[in-house]
Design an enzyme around this catalytic site. Structure first.
Site, short mmCIF file in Angstrom:
data_model
loop_
_atom_site.label_atom_id
_atom_site.label_comp_id
_atom_site.label_asym_id
_atom_site.label_seq_id
_atom_site.Cartn_x
_atom_site.Cartn_y
_atom_site.Cartn_z
N GLY A 15 0.83 -1.21 0.00
CA GLY A 15 0.00 0.00 0.00
C GLY A 15 0.86 1.25 0.00
CB ALA A 26 16.18 10.56 1.42
NE ARG A 76 -1.90 -4.46 -1.56
CZ ARG A 76 -1.64 -3.89 -0.40
NH1 ARG A 76 -0.64 -4.28 0.35
NH2 ARG A 76 -2.39 -2.90 0.03
CG ASP A 107 5.22 -6.52 8.88
OD1 ASP A 107 5.75 -5.42 9.05
OD2 ASP A 107 4.86 -7.29 9.78
N GLY A 108 5.03 -7.24 4.49
CA GLY A 108 5.00 -8.15 3.34
C GLY A 108 6.16 -7.85 2.41
CB SER A 109 7.44 -4.64 1.07
OG SER A 109 6.18 -4.28 0.56
CB THR A 129 2.62 0.75 6.21
OG1 THR A 129 1.24 0.54 6.55
CG2 THR A 129 3.47 0.45 7.43
CB ILE A 130 -1.23 4.94 6.37
CG1 ILE A 130 -2.21 3.83 6.00
CG2 ILE A 130 -0.81 5.76 5.17
CD1 ILE A 130 -3.58 4.35 5.56
CG ASP A 131 -2.18 -0.03 8.10
OD1 ASP A 131 -2.97 0.92 7.93
OD2 ASP A 131 -2.25 -1.09 7.45
CG ASP A 133 0.93 -2.67 10.29
OD1 ASP A 133 1.77 -2.00 9.66
OD2 ASP A 133 0.16 -3.48 9.74
NE ARG A 166 -29.00 11.99 10.32
CZ ARG A 166 -28.98 12.53 9.11
NH1 ARG A 166 -27.85 12.96 8.59
NH2 ARG A 166 -30.09 12.62 8.42
CG MET A 173 -7.79 2.70 5.19
SD MET A 173 -6.60 2.92 3.88
CE MET A 173 -7.52 2.20 2.54
NE ARG A 175 -7.50 -5.55 4.26
CZ ARG A 175 -6.87 -5.55 3.08
NH1 ARG A 175 -5.88 -6.39 2.86
NH2 ARG A 175 -7.23 -4.71 2.13
NE ARG A 248 -28.27 9.15 7.27
CZ ARG A 248 -29.50 8.95 7.74
NH1 ARG A 248 -29.74 7.96 8.58
NH2 ARG A 248 -30.49 9.75 7.39
CD GLN A 256 -8.63 6.57 6.51
OE1 GLN A 256 -8.38 6.29 7.66
NE2 GLN A 256 -9.46 5.84 5.78
P1 ADP Z 1 2.95 -4.47 2.68
O1 ADP Z 1 4.35 -4.45 2.22
O2 ADP Z 1 2.33 -3.11 2.73
O3 ADP Z 1 2.78 -5.27 3.95
P2 ADP Z 1 1.87 -6.73 1.16
O4 ADP Z 1 1.73 -7.61 2.34
O5 ADP Z 1 0.78 -6.72 0.16
O6 ADP Z 1 2.06 -5.18 1.56
O7 ADP Z 1 3.23 -7.11 0.45
C1 ADP Z 1 3.66 -6.41 -0.68
C2 ADP Z 1 4.30 -7.39 -1.65
O8 ADP Z 1 5.46 -7.98 -1.06
C3 ADP Z 1 3.44 -8.56 -2.06
O9 ADP Z 1 2.52 -8.24 -3.08
C4 ADP Z 1 4.49 -9.54 -2.55
O10 ADP Z 1 4.93 -9.20 -3.86
C5 ADP Z 1 5.64 -9.28 -1.58
N1 ADP Z 1 5.56 -10.28 -0.49
C6 ADP Z 1 4.69 -10.32 0.52
N2 ADP Z 1 4.88 -11.40 1.29
C7 ADP Z 1 5.91 -12.08 0.74
C8 ADP Z 1 6.61 -13.30 1.06
N3 ADP Z 1 6.26 -14.05 2.11
N4 ADP Z 1 7.63 -13.67 0.26
C9 ADP Z 1 7.99 -12.92 -0.80
N5 ADP Z 1 7.38 -11.78 -1.16
C10 ADP Z 1 6.35 -11.36 -0.40
O1 F6P Z 2 -1.54 -1.06 4.50
C1 F6P Z 2 -2.28 0.10 4.40
C2 F6P Z 2 -3.72 -0.20 4.08
O2 F6P Z 2 -4.30 1.01 3.83
C3 F6P Z 2 -4.50 -0.96 5.14
O3 F6P Z 2 -4.93 -0.19 6.21
C4 F6P Z 2 -5.62 -1.48 4.31
O4 F6P Z 2 -6.25 -2.57 4.90
C5 F6P Z 2 -4.93 -1.86 3.04
O5 F6P Z 2 -3.84 -0.99 2.93
C6 F6P Z 2 -5.80 -1.79 1.84
O6 F6P Z 2 -5.03 -2.00 0.72
P1 F6P Z 2 -5.55 -2.21 -0.77
O7 F6P Z 2 -7.03 -2.08 -0.76
O8 F6P Z 2 -4.86 -1.16 -1.56
O9 F6P Z 2 -5.08 -3.58 -1.14
#
Ligand code: ADP
Ligand code: F6P
Length: 324
Positions: A15, A26, A76, A107-109, A129-131, A133, A166, A173, A175, A248, A256
């Site tokens: 994200g 930078a 992604r 984290d995923g990245s 990340t805005i989260d 986390d 109301r 955001m 998740r 509402r 965000q």
């Molecule tokens: P974020 O980096 O914001 O946590 P994602 O979890 O979607 O977002 O991860 C971003 C990208 O990083 C994924 O689309 C994928 O290409 C890569 N990635 C995520 N998890 C893994 C993993 N376990 N191994 C290798 N690449 C990963």
């Molecule tokens: O990681 C930031 C974030 O905005 C989360 O708060 C949200 O759940 C997620 O990204 C949504 O990502 P997308 O809809 O772009 O896959």
């Protein structure tokens, strides 16, 4: 002794977050000042696999520090989770002479970066990340802008909520993480703050709270709902039926993630970007940059990914007391 770093790559992944551009700027400028060439990789790991790679000069990052989003684009990429995808990533890096890679994302990245480093490409992660986390750091790029955007929007909803007497459920955001909800809940003076880490799914408590507050003469009732709780629209219908008070739901959504980064996001991104470029140029690998106890630091990715983070208990308790 690691081999000399001549060229590094930079990509943004997952994200997007306001401040990513300041981090790219930078990385590029610090690496160039260290005598190292920089290549920008578009659209995250997907762009790496597609060889969407451009040379970056000092002027390539002019006029971007104030802009939201990421000039490199983000994605992604499911393929990068596979061994074949990662091997292809290594092949592309080698083909383009990329000795090291800065990955700006969550984290995923980082897991993608970790996979590349295990296969011999030096990598350094920057928390974007805005989260908020990511456990190894007290700050993640984008959080400050996101909470200020959300806070201003919630103030506006509160005005109309009071006029119409109301109840308003406002979904922010996050998740899996309730930091945006917690900060906005406190800053906006919300009556209820629902965090994925803490919510017990007892809606009756919220209903009782609304009824009691109305009896005491409160004109509005603001509930901040983190995305991870979800169901804001159906929750609004149920609350209206149970309380007899018009209710509402407003889902703030992607607004965000956009917008000009605040000073704090530009600053943290600039220092973290420079720091990442420096340690990568020194030949370090499998590291992530963070901000801990008032200092910019770096950790081993494995160590960073093994750390855990939770909503600080005292802050959570205070949020509940103040919303009384
Ligand atoms: P974020 O980096 O914001 O946590 P994602 O979890 O979607 O977002 O991860 C971003 C990208 O990083 C994924 O689309 C994928 O290409 C890569 N990635 C995520 N998890 C893994 C993993 N376990 N191994 C290798 N690449 C990963
Ligand atoms: O990681 C930031 C974030 O905005 C989360 O708060 C949200 O759940 C997620 O990204 C949504 O990502 P997308 O809809 O772009 O896959």
């Amino acid at each position: 002794m690691s081999k000399e770093i001549k060229t590094i790559g930079v990509l943004t992944s997952g994200g997007d977050a306001p401040g990513m551009n300041a981090a790219i700027r930078a990385v590029v400028r610090k690496a160039i000042s260290n005598g190292v060439k920089v290549k920008g990789i578009k659209r995250g790991y997907q762009g790496l696999l597609n060889e969407e790679i451009v040379d970056m000069e000092k002027h390539s990052v002019s006029d971007i520090i104030q802009r939201g989003g990421t000039i490199l684009g983000t994605a992604r990429c499911a393929e990068f989770r596979t061994e074949e995808g990662q091997n292809e990533g290594v092949r592309v890096c080698r083909k383009h002479g990329i000795d090291g890679l800065v990955v700006i994302g969550g984290d995923g990245s980082y897991r993608g970066a970790q996979a590349l480093s295990r296969k011999g490409i030096n990598t350094v992660g920057i928390p974007g990340t805005i989260d908020l986390d990511i456990a190894c750091t007290d700050y993640t790029i984008g959080f400050d802008t996101a909470i200020n955007t959300a806070m201003e929007a919630i103030d506006k909803v509160r005005d109309t909520s009071s006029s119409h007497e109301r109840c308003s459920i406002i979904e922010v955001m996050g998740r899996n993480a309730g930091y945006i909800a917690l900060w906005c809940g406190v800053a906006n003076g919300a009556e209820d703050i629902l965090l994925p880490e803490k919510y017990d799914y007892d809606e009756q408590k919220i209903v009782n709270n609304i009824i009691n507050n109305r009896k005491r003469g409160k004109k509005h009732h603001i509930i901040i709902n983190a995305e991870g709780i979800g169901h804001s629209t159906s929750m609004a219908r149920r609350i209206e039926a149970a309380t007899g008070i018009e209710t509402r739901a407003t889902i703030l959504g992607y607004m965000q993630r956009g917008g000009n980064p605040t000073c704090k996001d530009r600053y943290y991104a600039s220092i973290m970007g420079a720091y990442a470029a420096d340690i990568l140029c020194e030949g370090k690998s499998n590291r992530v940059v963070g901000y801990k106890n008032g200092e910019f630091v770096d950790f081993d990715i494995e160590e960073a990914l093994a750390m855990e983070k939770d909503i600080p208990e005292y802050q959570y308790l205070v949020s509940r007391v103040l919303s009384m």
